[in-house]
Design a protein around this motif. Structure first.
Motif, mmCIF file in Angstrom:
data_model
loop_
_atom_site.group_PDB
_atom_site.id
_atom_site.type_symbol
_atom_site.label_atom_id
_atom_site.label_comp_id
_atom_site.label_asym_id
_atom_site.label_seq_id
_atom_site.Cartn_x
_atom_site.Cartn_y
_atom_site.Cartn_z
ATOM 1 N N ARG A 1 0.843 -1.195 0.000
ATOM 2 C CA ARG A 1 0.000 0.000 0.000
ATOM 3 C C ARG A 1 0.870 1.233 0.000
ATOM 4 N N GLU B 1 -10.147 0.839 9.569
ATOM 5 C CA GLU B 1 -10.926 1.696 8.676
ATOM 6 C C GLU B 1 -11.521 0.909 7.507
ATOM 7 N N VAL C 1 -6.200 13.203 -6.448
ATOM 8 C CA VAL C 1 -5.394 12.229 -5.697
ATOM 9 C C VAL C 1 -4.591 11.373 -6.667
ATOM 10 N N LEU D 1 -2.488 14.069 5.542
ATOM 11 C CA LEU D 1 -1.993 12.757 5.106
ATOM 12 C C LEU D 1 -0.636 12.893 4.437
ATOM 13 N N LEU E 1 -14.103 -3.188 -4.153
ATOM 14 C CA LEU E 1 -13.194 -2.061 -4.241
ATOM 15 C C LEU E 1 -11.754 -2.500 -4.020
ATOM 16 N N ALA E 2 -11.594 -3.517 -3.148
ATOM 17 C CA ALA E 2 -10.252 -3.978 -2.832
ATOM 18 C C ALA E 2 -9.584 -4.574 -4.060
ATOM 19 N N TRP F 1 -10.457 5.535 -1.928
ATOM 20 C CA TRP F 1 -11.661 5.570 -1.098
ATOM 21 C C TRP F 1 -11.300 5.908 0.348
ATOM 22 N N THR F 2 -10.233 5.269 0.833
ATOM 23 C CA THR F 2 -9.840 5.515 2.217
ATOM 24 C C THR F 2 -9.490 6.983 2.426
ATOM 25 N N VAL F 3 -8.746 7.543 1.486
ATOM 26 C CA VAL F 3 -8.329 8.938 1.626
ATOM 27 C C VAL F 3 -9.542 9.866 1.641
ATOM 28 N N ASP G 1 1.430 6.949 2.116
ATOM 29 C CA ASP G 1 0.939 8.324 2.196
ATOM 30 C C ASP G 1 -0.573 8.405 2.050
ATOM 31 N N LEU G 2 -1.174 7.331 1.629
ATOM 32 C CA LEU G 2 -2.616 7.371 1.437
ATOM 33 C C LEU G 2 -3.341 6.730 2.615
ATOM 34 N N GLN G 3 -2.597 6.252 3.575
ATOM 35 C CA GLN G 3 -3.252 5.618 4.716
ATOM 36 C C GLN G 3 -3.612 6.666 5.763
ATOM 37 N N PRO G 4 -4.675 6.398 6.520
ATOM 38 C CA PRO G 4 -5.082 7.363 7.537
ATOM 39 C C PRO G 4 -3.981 7.546 8.576
ATOM 40 N N LEU G 5 -3.999 8.734 9.204
ATOM 41 C CA LEU G 5 -2.957 9.024 10.186
ATOM 42 C C LEU G 5 -3.090 8.133 11.409
ATOM 43 N N ASP H 1 -9.148 1.247 -3.561
ATOM 44 C CA ASP H 1 -9.522 1.298 -2.148
ATOM 45 C C ASP H 1 -8.682 2.300 -1.375
ATOM 46 N N GLU H 2 -7.483 2.581 -1.880
ATOM 47 C CA GLU H 2 -6.694 3.630 -1.237
ATOM 48 C C GLU H 2 -7.356 4.983 -1.420
ATOM 49 N N GLY I 1 -13.234 7.052 3.455
ATOM 50 C CA GLY I 1 -13.024 6.322 4.697
ATOM 51 C C GLY I 1 -12.552 7.223 5.819
ATOM 52 N N SER I 2 -11.436 7.916 5.557
ATOM 53 C CA SER I 2 -10.935 8.818 6.599
ATOM 54 C C SER I 2 -11.205 10.265 6.234
#
Lengths: 440, 1174
Positions: free
Chosen positions: A414, A427, B450, B194, A435-436, B463-465, A417-421, B460-461, B468-469
């Motif tokens: 992954r 999440e 993005v 982020l 989507l995955a 979406w999370t950005v 930088d796109l993951q939540p802090l 899905d990344e 999701g978050s």
């Protein structure tokens, strides 16, 4: 490559560390390499040609994780063995062949930073190359009874005829001067210049008295100069590995893509027509090559030059064209690869194996159940998991591979930088929805 | 604080603890300013911001020192603990001008604290930006769009830029909330964190906030609770308001052909009055005057500029709106800033946001404002110093009242709306933004951004950005749908590693500088009617087909909405009265409408109204009382109903969609929803059926009726199914609609205009000798069917009547002289007639026609009557939506599946009319019928008569024979009636009905023409209008004739004759040529139609042929050469009588009429046979 061969501890640790981190080892690739003998052979021929002041260019095309990077590193190590200087870099949005905002210079700097020789296989070889140039010149001068300056000038003269060669020679001369007068500032400035670290011309003029610097517009010319220079320093030639060319494909500006493809065309034309002791090895995905809207094939001139031999399909191969396709690893290849890793981990001593062949099979079965066919398509994550598995078994004598093989979890890669802090909270409760594994 | 001199290191007598906490450099800066003390908000904000604990909102009036409240502590923090690499603080402003302004303001402060300060927006040189990117430090002032461009173009620099970011200051926070741009800002704030992998403190600065909780939630989505608020305790600025009322003369009943210039002209005089007031009160200072439309902006600016020129003073009034070029707008802004040049900008909402024009003295508002928040925003530009009052001058124009006025006008809606907005403003109430909108347009933008930032990212990344978050609220499956939509539109593609990347087309979209803005600056649709462009109209509320829009002073029915081309195809809707239009633009909130109702119900006189406005308010309240709106929600109106939900535009749009989904026409008209064809009780029932307790209307289904789904910038890239969902959430308010429907009082619908219980009807039909009683035409057959309220027939009576004159168009009614010889005269059956009419309501198809004859006959018989109470079944048919646009009786019968008997027999037609009446009564009851005029008088009040002669029936065999005689023209007319798509008004339909009667015999003699003109006059149809109707009618006949691919000789003749009779021969010809492609068609026509016919000339001929007067001899010669036989006398066998003046009453002419010989004018005759005359 044979199991009986001894493996030095330094190599062993480097290989295992790299593989465990999911990256390609920079040394010792030959210990784990499987298959692809024909491809390797084709590249060895290329390297021999470069060493004879010829040139070569190859595009290594394979799917994500098919082992392009590994292959590139393997070939690089072969090149170093054949007394070539190598330079390698990954292309990124900030490191490109052509740019106007410093990204091309950044690529050059990265390449120069990774300049490697047999004695310095992990990069940072620039000072020793320059030093070697000076010392060979001095030796030559002594042997021939000439003044050092005369020999230097004689040697550098051959650079003058090339684009930007005069300033390049000036910088090398400045280094020699610093060498003689023990002026370390001057030496390090010269090295910095050669590495492309000067950002402004004013700065360069004050430090070295030259009017140009390595910038976005002359990166390729500087690489050619560098190729000539390493020959002058008594190396066989320069071998440049550019990986992740897919990043050019992903650039959002069509103009930027086009300019980069133009540079590739220029390199291709030069290397196919002449010889300068320079070779290029470029790694990219099929998209990057074949997409007629954004890939190399979107550039008409490249498409015609790179068109693959139409007869080379369905098992019939042709290793002479500039495009070299890497086939995916077969399950058998995979098995051998894991065996090789086991062997490396045991330092080549089969008595130290911590997992049996059945264990490897069980591991592979587990992986293919988890992620299916992708397990072979992109071996990177399973190799990583395997190395970690071996580490656990090795360090915990009470634990057997059969206890933990079922717990092996293959991580997805992954973009951090796109993951939540605050990633403690889950999440992604339903991360196995469409989507995955989204496909358009 | 303290006023100690700069040299003093000790603070004053009561040192502020906040001050003490500041960095020394910042303290020195404050000394140098010679501030007396820190403002309350500054005292409070400084420790909070220094500690960087929680996010913070500082809300205070303009010029209350908010900027310093944020930047004193921020500069302190950055000075005492410098950030090693990267930006320390971001200041985000909605406007470039504001950034320039703040850069000046913060310059010395940052210098004192030794902090780098940079600005970044579209007008900042690239070199500065490059420098910032390379060495980011200190404070950066920037717009959201520029941040977007950093992400798109320098995505990899983001990590360094924002890696150590401590503060994000958002100025004019309120201006972002609820908008596309606001969502973009939220997304950007999130992405900043982020990319930098660090969280920073957010500080919002705001002047007006309706709802603090919303603002807090906006600032930190998901954790609004944790946001701290500082509300200014300092006294608000004094507010001075005057609302001036103006009364415009009432616009013309009939819209003027074309563009309605005339009514504009009428309104213009009022504009001059308002302009005069503006001139008197605004000249000499800097001011802003807001008008709701660009047209008004231009108009007022123009009037005032002329005025300045006339008075020979410098022009101080300038227009400012989005359609003007940037340079022009900036000139105006510059003049406003320049203190030496007094300037008044007449503007649309473009200057509402704090574009830096300095402060102005006074705010003008022409026409009602839409929202309290916007008005407060506008007022925020007012006053140079804190002690200056905010001055608001409002100008509201209402039109003169007359009977039958639109309720909106009677209620003085604009005025009351203005009062409501001002009252809300004074109370401190503001509209809260809409929650829950999906913001799909902005989401698309952020997805692309993005991807561009990272050079590709997994689904899905992303979406999370973002979801999701991040701030967007879209589930994963819908997000996948959104991405598929993007892929289908070739904006994104996928690489082998599953990374989504931009396709070349996506590159283009993202690469264009316009990509950075989330909102569309102008959102206008072009209105097209009959292939001609009427103009363009901003459309903010949901549009459905068959809804109405108002443009250029006329009402138009929407036929088609083309979202791709941004075109609305319309046709002119029912003429009738043109409602006043409050202008496009703002959406009115529930709170304002509720306040309006309270104002109507109150008797308080707001102090800020001038005397005229007070009078208007009084009128509005009277109108409210007359409609009984405090007790009723639905009133009968315009033949249908009007519903007053007292709710905001979202609720009204929802209600309208609900009513529309039940198959009823409805449109919103300011306060009310008008259902022009739905009786009140039925409307109430529909509302209960759709929105009543226990009903769960499906928002998706309702939104599915909306045609202009693409309202935001990137909506065209979104899967329509998602758009419908978004529309259902963001633009509809189901709960609100259910709420107002529940509140409708059950007995709230109005009493009908026909309220006497037990009313009975008499359905009549007359066959007549002519078209209009004015020319002594008579009834020759009368049928009467009496019907009770339940629709049951009581009795039937029918008889031929002796007309005591010639019988007229025998071919139509099929009655022959020998039949009527034995029939009674009207006088002789007077008793029978009175028996049936007295105390009943007269019902007929095209009742105006029958009613006129009946009244005329009664009068002849010496019975003086008041206008008969009459119902027209043509009107009923239109409300039942049967019989097509023209509501022909035959078509209505077909629609009702009634076989009433032979057409053009009085009884047959009466039966047919009765069938329509009965169906109507069954469906809607009698209470909703409107009478043409008159009222039911008790039967006792009628005179008595004993004249009851035996009725004489006509022979049925004969009428069958007559049926067979019907020619092709009848067939054509029949088919023409079936053509729909045009909307004829009631009066037009009535006129066409008479017209068809007149021409069914394929001619229109001067007598008939006179009668047609009389009929038209009676129906209020002018000469030009009549000509247009004829023209359209012929065009329709031609179309019908051509529909089967060929025109028979008979049809040709018919068309030609009718067209000629109606004075539109040239049109028929032109159309035929166009459709057939045959040139010289008329030669063929001539040969076939006239050759072999007989002609007779009478009177003195007046035309000249080749220079010489046409004598009888020459005429005979010319006619003979065209193949006609010339006869000397008028006989029954004669085909044509040619006269110079068709109206002459020469013996031959009279005789020809008697014989039914066609009489035509000389010029027309020569034209027909192709002889050139002058």
């Amino acid at each position: 490559m044979s199991p009986s061969e001894k493996i030095r501890p330094r190599e062993r640790d480097a290989i295992l560390q790299s593989l465990g981190a999911g990256i390609v080892p920079r040394v010792g690739q030959q210990h784990i390499q499987v298959g692809r003998a024909n491809e390797v052979q084709a590249l060895v021929t290329d390297i021999d040609r470069i060493a004879e002041n010829g040139s070569a260019i190859r595009f290594v095309i394979g799917e994500y994780g098919s082992g392009k990077t590994f292959f590139l590193q393997l070939i690089r190590s072969v090149a170093m063995e054949k007394r070539l200087v190598t330079a390698h870099a990954d292309l990124t949005p900030d490191r490109r062949l052509h740019a106007t905002g410093g990204q091309a210079r950044a690529l050059y700097a990265e390449l120069m930073n990774n300049l490697s020789t047999r004695s310095k296989p992990e990069g940072g070889a620039m000072p020793s190359i320059v030093e070697r140039f000076v010392s060979t010149a001095l030796l030559d001068a002594r042997n021939r009874g000439l003044s050092a300056q005369t020999v230097l000038n004689e040697r550098l003269a051959s650079l003058h005829e090339m684009v930007g060669g005069y300033d390049f020679a000036q910088v090398v001369a400045a280094y020699c001067q610093g060498h003689e007068s023990a002026n370390e500032d001057l030496q390090s400035n010269a090295i910095r210049w050669l590495r492309g670290e000067f950002a402004t011309k004013t700065e360069a003029r004050q430090a070295l008295g030259v009017r140009t610097i390595v910038d976005d517009s002359n990166v390729y010319d500087q690489l050619k100069l560098m190729a000539r220079f390493v020959q002058l320093a008594d190396y066989a030639g320069l071998f440049i590995c550019l990986d992740e060319l897919v990043n050019i494909y992903k650039l959002a500006s069509s103009q930027a893509r086009k300019s980069n493809y133009e540079q590739i065309l220029r390199i291709l034309n030069d290397t196919l027509t002449g010889g300068d002791g320079v070779g290029f090895l470029m790694g990219g995905t099929p998209d990057f090559l074949m997409d007629t809207r954004k890939g190399l094939y979107s550039y008409e001139a490249l498409q015609s030059r790179l068109a693959e031999n139409q007869f080379a399909r369905d098992g019939v191969v042709d290793y002479s064209g500039p495009v070299l396709r890497l086939a995916n690893l077969s399950p058998e290849d995979m098995f051998v690869l894991l065996q090789n890793i086991r062997n490396v981990q045991a330092s080549g001593n089969s008595e130290n194996y911590v997992i049996s062949d059945e264990g490897i099979e069980a591991f592979m079965k587990h992986c293919s159940e988890k992620v299916g066919e992708a397990h072979f398509r992109t071996p990177r994550s399973s190799v990583k998991a395997f190395v970690n598995l071996l580490a656990v078994v090795e360090q915990n004598p009470g634990v057997s591979w059969s206890d933990i093989v079922g717990d092996v979890n293959l991580e997805e890669e992954r973009n951090p930088d796109l993951q939540p802090l605050d990633s403690e909270g889950d999440e992604n409760p339903n991360s196995d929805d469409e989507l995955a594994s989204f496909r358009i | 604080m303290t006023s100690s001199p700069p040299s003093g290191s000790e603070a004053g007598a009561s040192p502020s603890s906040s001050f003490e906490q500041l960095d020394e450099g910042v303290q020195r800066w404050i000394y140098r300013r010679q501030w007396q003390r820190l403002r309350d908000i500054q005292e409070e904000a400084i420790p909070l911001i220094l500690r960087q604990e929680r996010d913070l909102i500082v809300a205070a009036a303009t010029a209350a020192g908010k900027t310093e409240a944020a930047f004193l502590p921020i500069c302190s923090n950055l000075a005492s603990d410098p950030v090693a690499e990267g930006l320390g603080a971001l200041y985000i402003s909605p406007l470039k001008a504001l950034i320039n302004d703040q850069a000046q303001r913060l310059d010395t402060l940052c210098e004192a604290a030794d902090i780098e300060l940079n600005s970044w927006h579209g007008d900042i040189p690239a070199k500065v930006k490059r420098e910032v990117r390379k060495r980011p430090r200190g404070i950066l002032l920037i717009t959201p769009e520029s941040l977007e461009s950093i992400f798109v173009n320098h995505g990899t620099s983001a990590a360094t830029l924002f890696g150590s970011l401590r503060y994000v200051v958002i100025d004019e926070l309120h201006s972002f909330i609820g908008s596309e741009r606001g969502r973009q800002l939220q997304s950007i704030l999130h992405r900043i964190e982020l990319s930098g992998r660090c969280s920073s403190m957010r500080v919002g600065l705001s002047a007006t906030l309706g709802d603090m909780a919303t603002a807090a939630e906006f600032m930190r989505p998901g954790s609004g609770d944790a946001v701290r608020l500082i509300d200014s305790h300092e006294d608000p600025r004094e507010l001075r308001v005057q609302l001036r009322g103006y009364l415009a003369r009432k616009p013309e009943e009939e819209p003027v052909e074309g563009d309605g210039e005339d009514s504009e002209g009428l309104a213009e005089s009022k504009q001059h009055e308002i302009a005069a007031h503006l001139y008197g009160h605004f000249r000499g200072t800097d001011n802003l005057v807001f008008a709701n439309s660009r047209e008004n902006v231009e108009k007022f600016a123009d009037i005032l500029r002329h005025r300045c020129e006339q008075e020979r003073v410098p022009t101080e009034f300038w227009p400012h709106h989005g359609n003007l070029s940037k340079a022009l707008r900036e000139d105006v802004e510059e003049m406003l800033r320049e203190p030496s040049k007094p300037t008044t900008a007449i503007c649309t909402s473009t200057l509402e946001l704090g574009i830096d024009v300095g402060s102005v003295k006074c705010i003008g508002q022409i026409d009602p404002p839409f929202s309290a928040a916007a008005l407060r925003q506008r007022l925020g530009r007012c006053g140079r110093k804190p002690e200056d009052p905010s001055i608001l001058r409002m100008y509201v124009t209402e039109s003169e009242l007359d009977p039958g006025v639109w309720p909106g006008d009677a209620l003085r809606e604009g005025l009351v709306q203005s009062i409501a907005v001002v009252e809300a403003l004074v109370e401190g109430w503001f509209e809260a933004p809409i929650d829950g909108a999906l913001h799909l347009s902005t989401l698309v933008q952020q997805v692309l951004s993005v991807i561009a930032q990272h050079g590709g990212a997994r689904a899905d990344e992303i979406w999370t950005v973002l979801c999701g978050s991040g701030p967007f609220d879209l589930d994963r499956a819908s997000f996948a749908q959104l991405l598929r939509g993007l892929a289908e539109r070739d904006v994104i593609q996928q690489a082998g590693d599953e990374d989504l990347m931009l396709s070349p087309r996506g590159d283009q979209i993202v690469g264009h500088y316009s990509f950075y803005t989330a909102f569309r600056t102008t959102e206008e649709y072009r209105l097209i009617a009959d292939g001609e462009e009427l103009g363009s109209l901003p459309v903010s509320s949901p549009l459905t087909e068959d809804s109405f829009v108002i443009f250029g002073g006329r009402r138009w029915r929407v036929v088609e909405v083309d979202n791709d081309r941004k075109v609305i195809v319309v046709v002119a809707a029912k003429a009738g009265r043109v409602p006043r239009f409050l202008g496009a633009g703002g959406e009115i909130h529930d709170g304002i409408r509720k306040r309006m109702k309270a104002i109507y119900e109150s008797r308080a006189e707001p102090t800020f109204l001038d005397s005229k406005a007070l009078t208007l308010l009084e009128q509005g309240r009277r109108g409210f009382k007359e409609l009984d709106l405090s007790r009723k929600a639905i009133v009968g109106f315009d033949g249908g109903s009007a519903y007053f939900p007292w709710a905001g535009d979202r609720v009204m749009a929802t209600l309208a969609l609900g009513i529309g989904s039940a198959g009823h026409h409805v449109y919103a008209e300011g306060l009310m929803l008008v259902a022009p064809q739905t009786p009140t009780e039925e409307l109430h029932q529909i509302l209960i059926d759709v929105f009543g307790p226990g009903e769960e209307p499906d928002p998706i289904a309702l939104a599915g009726g909306v045609r202009n789904l693409e309202t935001e910038k990137h909506h065209w890239l979104v899967d329509p199914n998602l758009l419908i969902r978004d529309c259902a959430i963001a633009r509809l308010d189901i709960e609100g609609a259910k709420g107002v429907v529940t509140e409708i009082p059950s007995n709230s619908t109005t009493a009908s205009r026909l309220s006497v219980p037990g009313t009975e009807f008499v359905v009549i039909d007359c066959e007549t000798t002519g078209l209009h009683p004015s020319a002594h035409h008579r009834i020759i057959e009368l049928a009467m069917i009496t019907v009770n309220e339940q629709g049951e027939s009581l009795d039937r009576w029918c008889s031929l009547l002796r007309p005591e004159r010639d019988l007229g168009p025998t071919e139509v009614h099929g009655i022959r002289a020998r039949e009527v010889l034995e029939a009674p005269s009207f006088d002789e059956v007077l008793g029978e007639v009175i028996d049936r009419i007295a105390g009943r309501v007269v019902v007929a198809h095209n009742a105006r026609f029958d009613k006129a004859f009946l009244e005329h006959e009664l009068k002849r018989s010496g019975v003086e009557v008041d206008p008969l109470p009459t119902i027209c079944t043509m009107d009923l048919a239109s409300r039942l939506n049967i019989g097509g646009a023209r509501r022909r009786l035959a078509d209505c019968c077909d629609a009702l599946e009634v076989h009433a008997g032979p057409a053009h027999t009085a009884l047959g037609d009466a039966e047919a009319s009765k069938a329509i009446l009965v169906r109507y009564l069954q469906m809607h009851g009698s209470s909703t019928v409107s009478l043409i005029d008159g009222r039911v008088q008790a039967a006792e009040s009628w005179p008595r008569s004993d004249q009851r002669a035996t009725p004489k029936e006509r022979s049925p065999a004969f009428s069958e024979e007559q049926q067979q005689e019907q020619g092709s023209l009848s067939a054509l007319i029949e088919r023409a009636g079936l053509l729909d798509g045009e909307e004829a008004t009631d009066n037009e339909a009535a006129y066409l009905n008479v017209l068809e009667r007149a021409i069914e015999d394929r001619r229109l003699d001067p007598q008939e023409q006179q009668e047609m003109i009389a009929t038209a006059a009676m129906l209020g149809i002018g000469e030009e209008h009549m000509r247009r109707l004829h023209h359209d009618y012929i065009a329709r006949l031609v179309k019908v004739a051509w529909r089967d691919g060929e025109v028979t000789a008979r049809e040709r003749e018919d068309l030609f004759l009718v067209a000629e009779a109606l004075g539109v021969a040239d049109v028929a010809e032109r159309l035929r040529r166009k459709e057939s492609g045959v040139v010289g068609f008329d030669e063929v026509e001539r040969d076939q139609s006239l050759a072999g016919k007989s002609v007779c000339f009478t009177g003195a001929l007046v035309c000249r042929h080749e220079g010489q007067l046409v004598t009888r001899e020459l005429a005979t010669q010319l006619a003979a050469s065209a193949g006609l036989t010339v006869l000397p006398r008028v006989t029954k066998k004669l085909d044509l009588l040619v006269v110079a003046d068709p109206d002459s009453m020469s013996g031959k002419t009279r005789k020809a009429r008697e014989y039914g010989v066609r009489v035509i004018a000389e010029t027309a005759f020569w034209e027909m046979i192709g002889v050139e005359v002058s």
